[in-house]
Write a protein that holds these residues in place. Structure first.
Motif, short mmCIF file in Angstrom:
data_model
loop_
_atom_site.label_atom_id
_atom_site.label_comp_id
_atom_site.label_asym_id
_atom_site.label_seq_id
_atom_site.Cartn_x
_atom_site.Cartn_y
_atom_site.Cartn_z
N PRO A 5 46.47 39.08 40.64
CA PRO A 5 46.69 40.38 40.04
C PRO A 5 45.69 40.64 38.88
N PRO A 6 45.27 41.85 38.65
CA PRO A 6 44.33 42.31 37.75
C PRO A 6 44.75 42.05 36.20
N ILE A 7 43.61 41.68 35.44
CA ILE A 7 43.98 41.73 34.14
C ILE A 7 44.28 42.82 33.58
N GLU A 8 45.24 43.18 32.81
CA GLU A 8 45.70 44.21 32.19
C GLU A 8 44.88 44.76 30.94
N ARG A 9 44.77 43.58 30.11
CA ARG A 9 44.07 43.72 28.84
C ARG A 9 42.85 43.51 28.77
N ASP A 10 41.94 44.75 29.08
CA ASP A 10 40.74 44.90 29.21
C ASP A 10 39.83 44.46 28.08
N ASP A 11 40.53 44.52 26.94
CA ASP A 11 39.92 44.15 25.87
C ASP A 11 39.78 42.74 25.49
N TRP A 12 40.55 41.73 26.24
CA TRP A 12 40.40 40.26 26.25
C TRP A 12 38.79 39.98 26.71
N LEU A 13 38.22 40.76 27.48
CA LEU A 13 37.13 40.35 28.23
C LEU A 13 35.99 40.46 27.24
N GLY A 14 35.88 41.13 26.40
CA GLY A 14 34.68 41.60 25.36
C GLY A 14 33.61 41.78 26.39
N ALA A 15 33.74 42.65 27.36
CA ALA A 15 32.55 43.11 28.01
C ALA A 15 31.74 44.09 27.62
N PRO A 16 30.37 43.69 27.72
CA PRO A 16 29.28 44.65 27.31
C PRO A 16 29.30 46.06 27.93
N GLU A 17 29.02 47.03 27.27
CA GLU A 17 28.93 48.47 27.87
C GLU A 17 27.92 48.33 29.32
N GLY A 18 28.55 48.82 30.18
CA GLY A 18 27.54 48.96 31.24
C GLY A 18 27.86 47.92 32.29
N LEU A 19 29.08 47.03 32.20
CA LEU A 19 29.44 46.12 32.96
C LEU A 19 30.66 46.73 33.92
N ARG A 20 30.53 46.78 35.02
CA ARG A 20 31.80 47.27 35.96
C ARG A 20 32.04 46.12 37.11
N LEU A 21 33.57 46.13 37.09
CA LEU A 21 34.11 45.46 38.56
C LEU A 21 33.37 46.20 39.62
N ALA A 22 32.86 45.15 40.72
CA ALA A 22 32.52 45.91 41.99
C ALA A 22 33.55 45.52 42.90
N GLU A 23 34.29 46.40 43.66
CA GLU A 23 35.31 46.36 44.13
C GLU A 23 35.11 45.44 45.55
N GLY A 24 36.01 44.57 45.55
CA GLY A 24 35.71 43.60 46.89
C GLY A 24 34.52 42.70 46.96
N GLY A 25 33.93 42.40 45.60
CA GLY A 25 32.79 41.66 45.60
C GLY A 25 33.15 40.45 45.66
N SER A 26 31.96 39.44 45.79
CA SER A 26 32.09 37.95 45.69
C SER A 26 30.76 37.48 45.26
N VAL A 27 30.81 36.06 45.35
CA VAL A 27 29.36 35.34 45.05
C VAL A 27 28.15 35.96 45.83
N THR A 28 28.35 36.52 47.06
CA THR A 28 27.26 36.88 47.83
C THR A 28 27.30 38.42 47.71
N THR A 29 27.64 38.99 46.83
CA THR A 29 27.37 40.43 46.33
C THR A 29 26.14 40.42 45.58
N PRO A 30 25.61 39.72 44.62
CA PRO A 30 24.23 39.93 44.28
C PRO A 30 23.33 39.53 45.45
N GLU A 31 22.15 39.97 45.34
CA GLU A 31 20.94 39.86 46.36
C GLU A 31 20.64 38.34 46.72
N GLY A 32 20.25 38.16 47.67
CA GLY A 32 19.68 36.83 48.03
C GLY A 32 20.57 35.54 47.85
N TYR A 33 21.79 35.58 48.44
CA TYR A 33 22.66 34.41 48.58
C TYR A 33 23.52 34.51 49.66
N ALA A 34 23.62 33.33 50.52
CA ALA A 34 24.45 33.04 51.34
C ALA A 34 25.55 31.88 51.10
#
Lengths: 408, 408
Positions: A5-34
């Motif tokens: 289940p997603p975390i409702e309290r976004d303020d708990w994350l302390g995320a910097p501006e410009g950080l967005r969840l990529a739907e359906g992502g994983s450790v192989t979403t960044p380039e150059g990983y298998a």
């Protein structure tokens, strides 16, 4: 496995501006990983994935933070003999922790790493090892070695979700996803696969987290960012005050351009901490029987040590945790924990200010807030300006049932 | 209330030669004491005794040891303003802890003490106050003051058992009895009435213990003996790691002859510690749902601090305690707790020697020993010669049920 289940309290994350969840992502979403995750038959459900491999397919740097437990597992000890900056890949098995297995356990780990190195064509000392599961039992190499062959053969750019499943033990679901961080020089991606449950389980207590990014970093900056991220996330969750001999955070960065610096580096560090916190809070929410994730905020402490000591006393207290389970805004139990943490220190205020989502404990709003899945408990000490945040969960009957009925 | 089951492991008490349990004894078994316990109607069962008075009927000296919790109860703070060596009597109410009650709570305590002083014809500053029960609620003086009148009127040489009942809250039974200590100069008697349960309960967590003796002691010797006895008993029981704001040990000595000294004094000190341990272990055995009392013996530690730290880590660990409840000789959970306690200390041995009643954990005898109501867990660190003993209990579902379902 079902998604978490997603975390409702976004303020708990302390995320910097410009950080967005990529739907359906994983450790192989960044380039150059298998990555890959396969079933070798070592889990109770023999069809469940239990061997995972994650690697960077291009040059990278690495950072590793591991447990402070004085009796670490075999893989933790082995990783410490390597140059942690040079790890390119990680081999994970989930079923046996390979802890308290002595010299034989070390031979097992070396045999598995050798098999992975041969398959991956990577020097053995550039593969980190992580094991999670029961303590004191040896890994069955007749299952593990063919499993490693299959995982290596199955490495794929879309293998992140399978890898995330393979590292789990008693987790209700893997804690995995990917984020995009917009920077002036272009977007970078951060992926994470983590395992561990809020209420640490029997002998499967391990927290493992693997982070991938296609940002370019100087290795020293990556290590500092990883250490800070661990301190701001995995080290701030109070489960049952117990510490695994296997806890490991590994971060791989394989960006090929100019390394991040200045404000970009600062934003990346904040983003890495937020991503780790995102996974850490999911661990808290994954407690057997836990119904609430709670941020314990200690404010107005004399110094950072005092703030942390009080937060841990509250977050680890079985009397507080059972009160949270019972949705009971119990001043006495919190005060008791604070008083114990401050024992023998002079100048303790006669009255504490305690609030639940901003409401005093005698306010009906406090009781109502305790019905929520996520809420804040704020403890103001009135002694100074230091603060500390810790995430904790409640303690229910299911914790006892699981831990008492699970036998080695 | 039913009597408490006897402790089978005599060797746990460390009793000196010449100390014998006096069948049917109480705090009024030593000469020169009177006590009473009456029902004022403040407990849920309105017929249960809830006000107790104990006093020495002849000149005495006193010693008092109280909680280190930084947020103590009103009576603890009040007692600290008195000369603890001069206490002649104690007034106890069981139902409200008079903690977190502020200035009003202090007025309540003073009114109760004044009423007792008037009835007993004892200076108010020579009466110690102890309250146990819910935190944050005021004592009902309309019940308490007539209760004090009745208790004072009922003071009797055979009032020890009634007093012991009156001080209890959620105890299954009072921890009370008397012992005779044979000394070359003649026998002396030691009586005790204590309350507190192994698994500390909701907001009724208090440990109270009142000891009477007709031995003659110099007050400084009595205070030293009381401090040592508390350190060797009530401070060595691991319940759930929680600390009450009200814990108090009061010792009264009213012998009229020459004060004990030399070997006699040493024997008395050992006897006082054994009597306190006898009551403390009964508290461990009185845990809601607890089925076992366990002595955690840490041996071969570098120093006393390390030995204590490791013993507390094992005895307080919810993973260890649930394993004890499940009768599971789980090496991994003990090792995990030891490793956490020794985090960041160099030279930790790769292997620990852990035994249950002398049997290694893989020996079926260890599993068999875990069926017993009382057994030893020995952890040898192989680092030095220091040792520490701690008594702990197991953690069962009933602890969670009671603590989650009890609302303030």
């Amino acid at each position: 496995m079902t998604a978490f289940p997603p975390i409702e309290r976004d303020d708990w994350l302390g995320a910097p501006e410009g950080l967005r969840l990529a739907e359906g992502g994983s450790v192989t979403t960044p380039e150059g990983y298998a990555a890959a995750g396969v079933a070798s038959g070592a889990k109770t459900d023999r069809d469940a994935r239990d061997i995972g491999i994650l690697m960077s397919t291009r040059p990278n740097v690495a950072a590793l933070v591991d447990t402070v437990n004085a009796l670490p597992s075999v893989p933790v000890k082995l990783n410490r003999t390597r140059d942690r900056r040079a790890f390119r890949a990680v081999l994970v098995n989930a079923s046996k922790a390979n802890a308290a297995t002595g010299a034989a356990g070390r031979e097992d780990a070396l045999a598995m790493l050798a098999r992975a190195a041969e398959n991956l064509d990577v020097p053995v000392e550039q593969i980190a090892a992580c094991s999670t599961g029961t303590i004191g039992e040896r890994i069955d190499l007749d299952l593990a070695l063919p499993g490693i062959d299959a995982a290596a053969a199955g490495l794929a750019q879309d293998g992140g979700p399978a890898f995330a499943e393979a590292i789990c033990t008693t987790d209700r679901a893997p804690k995995t996803g990917a984020f995009t961080l917009d920077l002036p020089g272009g977007a970078v991606r951060i992926g994470i696969a983590a395992k561990g449950a809020g209420m640490i389980r029997p002998t499967m207590a391990t927290m493992l987290a693997f982070v991938t990014t296609d940002a370019a970093l100087v290795v020293e900056d990556l290590q500092a960012a990883a250490a800070d991220a661990a301190a701001a996330s995995f080290n701030r969750i109070s489960v049952d005050g117990q510490m695994s001999p296997s806890d490991t955070l590994l971060v791989l960065a394989n960006g090929q351009g100019d390394p991040l610096e200045g404000e970009d580096l600062a934003a990346f560090r904040d983003a890495l901490a937020a991503v780790c916190r995102w996974a850490a809070i999911q661990m808290v929410k994954d407690g057997e029987g836990a119904e609430h994730a709670v941020r314990v905020r200690v404010e107005a402490a004399r110094d950072a040590d005092e703030a942390e000591r009080v937060a841990r006393a509250v977050g680890d207290s079985p009397l507080v945790k059972t009160a949270l389970f019972g949705r009971d805004p119990n001043w006495g139990r919190i005060s008791q924990a604070v008083g114990a943490a401050l024992a023998r220190t002079p100048g303790v205020p006669a009255d504490l200010a305690v609030a639940i989502d901003g409401a005093g404990l005698s306010d009906p709003a406090a009781g109502a807030a305790m019905e929520k899945a996520e809420y804040d408990i704020t403890v103001r000490l009135g002694r100074g300006v230091a603060a500390y945040d810790l995430w904790a969960c409640d303690l229910g009957q299911a914790y006892v049932s699981l831990n008492a009925e699970y036998h080695t």
